[in-house]
Enzyme design. Structure first.
Site, PDB file in Angstrom:
ATOM      1  N   MET A  34       0.902  -1.175  -0.183  1.00  0.00           N
ATOM      2  CA  MET A  34       0.282  -0.016   0.078  1.00  0.00           C
ATOM      3  C   MET A  34       0.799   1.141  -0.179  1.00  0.00           C
ATOM      4  O   MET A  34       0.451   2.303   0.344  1.00  0.00           O
ATOM      5  CB  MET A  34      -0.823  -0.140   1.344  1.00  0.00           C
ATOM      6  CG  MET A  34      -1.797  -1.226   1.122  1.00  0.00           C
ATOM      7  SD  MET A  34      -3.386  -1.188   2.043  1.00  0.00           S
ATOM      8  CE  MET A  34      -2.743  -0.773   3.638  1.00  0.00           C
TER       9      MET A  34
ATOM     10  N   LEU B 142       6.779   3.105   1.135  1.00  0.00           N
ATOM     11  CA  LEU B 142       7.985   1.794   1.122  1.00  0.00           C
ATOM     12  C   LEU B 142       8.768   2.001   2.083  1.00  0.00           C
ATOM     13  O   LEU B 142       9.413   3.083   2.335  1.00  0.00           O
ATOM     14  CB  LEU B 142       8.416   1.850  -0.330  1.00  0.00           C
ATOM     15  CG  LEU B 142       7.622   1.401  -1.219  1.00  0.00           C
ATOM     16  CD1 LEU B 142       8.139   0.903  -2.511  1.00  0.00           C
ATOM     17  CD2 LEU B 142       6.395   0.306  -0.843  1.00  0.00           C
ATOM     18  N   HIS B 143       9.253   1.155   2.697  1.00  0.00           N
ATOM     19  CA  HIS B 143      10.392   1.128   3.882  1.00  0.00           C
ATOM     20  C   HIS B 143      11.161  -0.213   3.725  1.00  0.00           C
ATOM     21  O   HIS B 143      11.046  -1.152   2.801  1.00  0.00           O
ATOM     22  CB  HIS B 143       9.716   1.018   5.395  1.00  0.00           C
ATOM     23  CG  HIS B 143       8.700  -0.015   5.511  1.00  0.00           C
ATOM     24  ND1 HIS B 143       9.118  -1.185   5.714  1.00  0.00           N
ATOM     25  CD2 HIS B 143       7.544   0.313   5.627  1.00  0.00           C
ATOM     26  CE1 HIS B 143       7.908  -2.043   6.064  1.00  0.00           C
ATOM     27  NE2 HIS B 143       7.115  -0.977   5.985  1.00  0.00           N
TER      28      HIS B 143
ATOM     29  N   HIS C  81       9.608  -3.542   3.177  1.00  0.00           N
ATOM     30  CA  HIS C  81       9.299  -3.940   1.698  1.00  0.00           C
ATOM     31  C   HIS C  81      10.361  -4.105   0.754  1.00  0.00           C
ATOM     32  O   HIS C  81      10.512  -4.875   0.024  1.00  0.00           O
ATOM     33  CB  HIS C  81       8.374  -2.478   1.031  1.00  0.00           C
ATOM     34  CG  HIS C  81       7.477  -2.258   1.652  1.00  0.00           C
ATOM     35  ND1 HIS C  81       7.195  -1.091   2.385  1.00  0.00           N
ATOM     36  CD2 HIS C  81       6.167  -2.997   1.715  1.00  0.00           C
ATOM     37  CE1 HIS C  81       5.895  -1.151   2.972  1.00  0.00           C
ATOM     38  NE2 HIS C  81       5.197  -2.080   2.395  1.00  0.00           N
TER      39      HIS C  81
ATOM     40  N   GLY D 144       5.200 -10.140   4.538  1.00  0.00           N
ATOM     41  CA  GLY D 144       6.012 -10.023   5.535  1.00  0.00           C
ATOM     42  C   GLY D 144       5.431 -10.514   6.741  1.00  0.00           C
ATOM     43  O   GLY D 144       4.101 -10.614   6.886  1.00  0.00           O
ATOM     44  N   GLU D 145       6.365 -11.170   7.612  1.00  0.00           N
ATOM     45  CA  GLU D 145       5.620 -11.731   8.933  1.00  0.00           C
ATOM     46  C   GLU D 145       5.120 -10.729  10.106  1.00  0.00           C
ATOM     47  O   GLU D 145       4.556 -11.209  11.078  1.00  0.00           O
ATOM     48  CB  GLU D 145       6.948 -12.756   9.695  1.00  0.00           C
ATOM     49  CG  GLU D 145       6.986 -13.882   8.977  1.00  0.00           C
ATOM     50  CD  GLU D 145       8.146 -14.745   9.585  1.00  0.00           C
ATOM     51  OE1 GLU D 145       8.513 -14.493  10.571  1.00  0.00           O
ATOM     52  OE2 GLU D 145       8.194 -16.005   8.971  1.00  0.00           O
TER      53      GLU D 145
ATOM     54  N   GLN E  45      -2.551 -12.097   8.759  1.00  0.00           N
ATOM     55  CA  GLN E  45      -2.510 -11.642   7.384  1.00  0.00           C
ATOM     56  C   GLN E  45      -1.899 -12.663   6.515  1.00  0.00           C
ATOM     57  O   GLN E  45      -2.334 -13.399   5.589  1.00  0.00           O
ATOM     58  CB  GLN E  45      -2.066 -10.302   6.874  1.00  0.00           C
ATOM     59  CG  GLN E  45      -1.963 -10.127   5.535  1.00  0.00           C
ATOM     60  CD  GLN E  45      -1.689  -8.670   5.258  1.00  0.00           C
ATOM     61  OE1 GLN E  45      -2.638  -7.829   5.141  1.00  0.00           O
ATOM     62  NE2 GLN E  45      -0.619  -8.331   4.733  1.00  0.00           N
TER      63      GLN E  45
ATOM     64  N   LEU F 150       9.444  -2.239  11.393  1.00  0.00           N
ATOM     65  CA  LEU F 150       9.049  -1.385  10.501  1.00  0.00           C
ATOM     66  C   LEU F 150       7.586  -1.426   9.896  1.00  0.00           C
ATOM     67  O   LEU F 150       7.135  -2.650   9.464  1.00  0.00           O
ATOM     68  CB  LEU F 150       9.977  -1.548   9.304  1.00  0.00           C
ATOM     69  CG  LEU F 150      11.558  -1.303   9.682  1.00  0.00           C
ATOM     70  CD1 LEU F 150      12.397  -1.094   8.612  1.00  0.00           C
ATOM     71  CD2 LEU F 150      11.659   0.052  10.589  1.00  0.00           C
ATOM     72  N   SER F 151       7.131  -0.378   9.601  1.00  0.00           N
ATOM     73  CA  SER F 151       5.540  -0.324   9.252  1.00  0.00           C
ATOM     74  C   SER F 151       5.198   0.901   8.629  1.00  0.00           C
ATOM     75  O   SER F 151       5.552   1.993   9.135  1.00  0.00           O
ATOM     76  CB  SER F 151       4.643  -0.720  10.328  1.00  0.00           C
ATOM     77  OG  SER F 151       3.413  -0.244  10.141  1.00  0.00           O
TER      78      SER F 151
HETATM   79  O1  PAF Z   1      -0.059  -5.611   3.997  1.00  0.00           O
HETATM   80  C1  PAF Z   1      -0.335  -4.922   3.100  1.00  0.00           C
HETATM   81  O2  PAF Z   1       0.177  -3.928   2.665  1.00  0.00           O
HETATM   82  C2  PAF Z   1      -1.942  -4.982   2.604  1.00  0.00           C
HETATM   83  O3  PAF Z   1      -2.606  -5.509   3.422  1.00  0.00           O
HETATM   84  C3  PAF Z   1      -1.793  -5.663   1.287  1.00  0.00           C
HETATM   85  C4  PAF Z   1      -1.342  -7.178   1.587  1.00  0.00           C
HETATM   86  C5  PAF Z   1      -1.065  -4.821   0.390  1.00  0.00           C
HETATM   87  C6  PAF Z   1      -3.303  -5.942   0.762  1.00  0.00           C
HETATM   88  O4  PAF Z   1      -3.725  -4.766   0.240  1.00  0.00           O
END
Ligand code: PAF
Length: 270
Positions: free
Chosen positions: A26, A29-30, A33, A143-144, A149, A179-180
């Site tokens: 989404m 980026l960090h 990613h 990512g874990e 998810q 990181l998020s």
């Molecule tokens: O983890 C995320 O950034 C989102 O949930 C994803 C997997 C891109 C789905 O929109």
């Protein structure tokens, strides 16, 4: 790097591409990613990254609105990494077709974030289903950090498609916070606090290794963490990493936490 702005661009670019690695994001980026992208580049012939803030997975409109967006910076990061394709779909590219069958979580999966964020994972699974159908990747790297998810998406996608979900370790800052993209909503003091919460849980988990009445210890710890860090903890639970059942030992288990820091909801698993 090819930027694909709609599904026609995408279909044309991916024609004849095999062994494709996909990193759904989404944006904002960090390093987390970046580590997923590098893994895909090691394991696959070509790599595609999507940037799409998916409205259907936000159970709260305000949260969707304030989710950080940094498209320019993201594109420059991806360009430097030499990814082959960036997919920036419009809403209609993704949501053109109606689902034949509504996504429903199993009752036993309505725990942790699924319990507290109504409809969130249904939105995530739906979009991952749509992405997989459109992109047809060989592998998807996730990512874990978002462990639940990862677990739910893996279960759904691997049953339906010939695509593997590759789980990748959480990347932490030197202060230990995970990181998020949401960290961009926090100031430095809050991030240090998030790091201290993580450090506290790491050392707590080591200490309870051989303890017997672990569930009681976990419950007490939840209250202690709230007081110690002055945060509202939504859940604090020890669960098995394979079946997500409540666990009474630390082996093959993780502590899952969700809490609010300066009104920002953070999650971690340790
Ligand atoms: O983890 C995320 O950034 C989102 O949930 C994803 C997997 C891109 C789905 O929109």
């Amino acid at each position: 790097m090819k930027i694909l702005l709609n599904n026609d661009d995408l279909n044309e670019a991916l024609y004849n591409v095999s062994n494709l690695g996909f990193i759904p994001t989404m944006g904002s980026l960090h390093k987390g990613h970046i580590s997923l992208i590098k893994k895909s580049q090691r394991e696959c012939n070509k790599t595609i990254v999507s940037i799409f803030v998916n409205p259907t997975q936000f159970n709260n409109k305000k949260d969707y609105k304030k989710y950080p967006r940094n498209y320019k910076k993201d594109l420059s990061i991806l360009n430097k990494l030499k990814v082959n394709f960036v997919y920036l779909p419009r809403k209609e590219d993704i949501y053109k077709s109606k689902r034949a069958k509504k996504i429903k979580l199993d009752k036993k999966d309505k725990i942790l974030c699924a319990k507290h964020r109504n409809g969130h994972f249904e939105g995530v699974i739906d979009i991952m289903d749509r992405f997989t159908k459109i992109i047809k990747p060989k592998k998807i790297f996730m990512g874990e950090k978002d462990f639940q998810q990862l677990y739910l998406v893996k279960k759904f996608i691997e049953e339906k498609y010939n695509t593997k979900i590759i789980s990748c370790k959480t990347i932490r800052d030197k202060n230990k916070f995970a990181l998020s993209s949401r960290n961009l909503l926090l100031n430095k003091t809050a991030l240090i606090k998030a790091g201290n919460v993580a450090k506290h849980i790491f050392s707590f988990k080591k200490k309870i290794f051989k303890k017997k009445n672990i569930q009681k210890i976990i419950n007490d710890k939840k209250n202690e963490i709230e007081k110690l860090f002055n945060i509202k903890v939504e859940y604090f639970e020890l669960r098995n990493i394979r079946n997500f059942k409540s666990s009474n030992k630390t082996k093959d288990s993780k502590i899952f936490i969700s809490y609010y820091l300066n009104k920002v909801r953070l999650i971690d698993n340790i």
